[in-house]
Scaffold this active site. Structure first.
Site, PDB file in Angstrom:
ATOM      1  N   HIS A  57     -22.892   3.737  -9.445  1.00 31.22           N
ATOM      2  CA  HIS A  57     -22.233   5.653  -9.056  1.00 31.22           C
ATOM      3  C   HIS A  57     -23.581   6.582 -10.333  1.00 31.22           C
ATOM      4  O   HIS A  57     -23.575   5.669 -11.846  1.00 31.22           O
ATOM      5  CB  HIS A  57     -21.138   5.062  -9.207  1.00 31.22           C
ATOM      6  CG  HIS A  57     -20.442   4.630 -10.558  1.00 31.22           C
ATOM      7  ND1 HIS A  57     -19.747   3.199  -9.685  1.00 31.22           N
ATOM      8  CD2 HIS A  57     -20.402   5.218 -11.461  1.00 31.22           C
ATOM      9  CE1 HIS A  57     -19.364   3.470 -11.585  1.00 31.22           C
ATOM     10  NE2 HIS A  57     -19.437   4.547 -11.909  1.00 31.22           N
TER      11      HIS A  57
HETATM   12  C1  T46 Z   1     -17.794   3.033 -14.703  1.00 26.54           C
HETATM   13  C2  T46 Z   1     -17.641   1.440 -14.380  1.00 26.54           C
HETATM   14  C3  T46 Z   1     -18.659   0.951 -16.365  1.00 26.54           C
HETATM   15  C4  T46 Z   1      -8.896   2.323 -10.264  1.00 26.54           C
HETATM   16  O1  T46 Z   1      -8.025   2.436  -9.505  1.00 26.54           O
HETATM   17  N1  T46 Z   1      -8.566   3.359 -11.930  1.00 26.54           N
HETATM   18  C5  T46 Z   1      -8.849   2.918 -12.574  1.00 26.54           C
HETATM   19  O2  T46 Z   1      -9.733   3.002 -14.014  1.00 26.54           O
HETATM   20  C6  T46 Z   1     -11.134   2.135 -12.980  1.00 26.54           C
HETATM   21  C7  T46 Z   1     -12.111   2.263 -13.660  1.00 26.54           C
HETATM   22  C8  T46 Z   1     -11.096   1.792 -11.260  1.00 26.54           C
HETATM   23  N2  T46 Z   1     -10.056   1.493 -10.694  1.00 26.54           N
HETATM   24  C9  T46 Z   1     -10.627   1.380  -9.078  1.00 26.54           C
HETATM   25  C10 T46 Z   1     -11.464   1.790  -8.080  1.00 26.54           C
HETATM   26  C11 T46 Z   1     -11.591   0.511  -7.080  1.00 26.54           C
HETATM   27  O3  T46 Z   1     -11.251   0.579  -5.679  1.00 26.54           O
HETATM   28  O4  T46 Z   1     -10.496   0.071  -8.944  1.00 26.54           O
HETATM   29  C12 T46 Z   1     -11.385  -0.469  -8.280  1.00 26.54           C
HETATM   30  C13 T46 Z   1     -12.952  -0.900  -8.461  1.00 26.54           C
HETATM   31  O5  T46 Z   1     -14.114   0.056  -9.002  1.00 26.54           O
HETATM   32  P1  T46 Z   1     -15.499   0.515  -9.301  1.00 26.54           P
HETATM   33  O6  T46 Z   1     -15.803   0.193  -7.715  1.00 26.54           O
HETATM   34  O7  T46 Z   1     -15.662   1.970  -9.361  1.00 26.54           O
HETATM   35  O8  T46 Z   1     -15.836  -0.690 -10.241  1.00 26.54           O
HETATM   36  P2  T46 Z   1     -17.075  -0.643 -10.908  1.00 26.54           P
HETATM   37  O9  T46 Z   1     -16.761  -1.278 -12.294  1.00 26.54           O
HETATM   38  O10 T46 Z   1     -17.950  -0.454 -10.386  1.00 26.54           O
HETATM   39  O11 T46 Z   1     -16.859   0.832 -12.233  1.00 26.54           O
HETATM   40  C14 T46 Z   1     -16.470   0.488 -12.893  1.00 26.54           C
HETATM   41  C15 T46 Z   1     -15.139   2.546 -13.086  1.00 26.54           C
HETATM   42  O12 T46 Z   1     -14.966   2.494 -12.339  1.00 26.54           O
HETATM   43  C16 T46 Z   1     -16.761   3.316 -13.451  1.00 26.54           C
HETATM   44  O13 T46 Z   1     -16.195   4.422 -14.017  1.00 26.54           O
HETATM   45  O14 T46 Z   1     -18.738   3.579 -14.763  1.00 26.54           O
HETATM   46  O15 T46 Z   1     -16.642   0.743 -14.315  1.00 26.54           O
END
Ligand code: T46
Length: 147
Positions: A57
């Protein structure tokens, strides 16, 4: 603070560190000194298997400082015409990612820990999670800048 800049919107920084000999190292960073934003949120990812992939993303406005205090993680950054791979494998190596940069993150080592300090609260509407949509978003921005 040592840094490297690139046309892709990122910067690698060496986090300031104090060497306490056999008592270990202490690394730290401070708002508006080590990076150009104020931290509003901090999160960390752990327990991932080797080969796990996350990210895929871009953020519209969020600025981020990433570091890996334990293990080894590969971060691929992309925009419409460039791609680079950065290895986070030292606790005092920081990666600042500016907005509108596509990222893909791969765990090279099981149980590596990814820590992320960011400029704003969690807001799903700041995410672009589809690469085609991301390219369209960038196209819209350059039209704004030229028009
Ligand atoms: C990024 C990379 C490096 C929350 O509820 N609060 C939070 O602060 C975060 C970061 C995530 N979430 C929830 C959203 C999703 O339902 O946790 C779940 C997993 O998040 P995501 O799929 O976005 O995870 P990554 O590892 O793909 O991405 C994360 C960060 O979201 C993003 O900003 O740059 O780590």
């Amino acid at each position: 603070m040592k840094s490297k800049t690139n046309n892709l919107n990122y910067k690698i920084i060496k986090l300031r560190s104090i060497d306490n000999g056999s008592n270990g190292m202490l690394s730290f960073f401070e708002n508006n000194i080590d990076y150009n934003f104020e931290i509003k949120r901090f999160y960390y990812i752990y327990g991932a298997s080797a080969g796990s992939e996350r990210g895929f993303h871009a953020h519209k406005k969020l600025k981020q400082l990433l570091f890996c205090p334990h293990g080894k993680i590969e971060v691929t950054l992309m925009n419409e015409n460039e791609k680079t791979i950065i290895i986070l494998d030292e606790p005092n190596k920081g990666l600042i990612i500016e907005p509108c940069t596509w990222r893909e993150i791969k765990w090279i080592q099981q149980n590596a820990v990814l820590c992320v300090a960011v400029s704003d609260f969690y807001d799903e509407s700041d995410y672009i999670r589809d690469f085609e949509e991301y390219l369209e978003y960038l196209g819209g921005l350059s039209n704004e800048n030229t028009g």
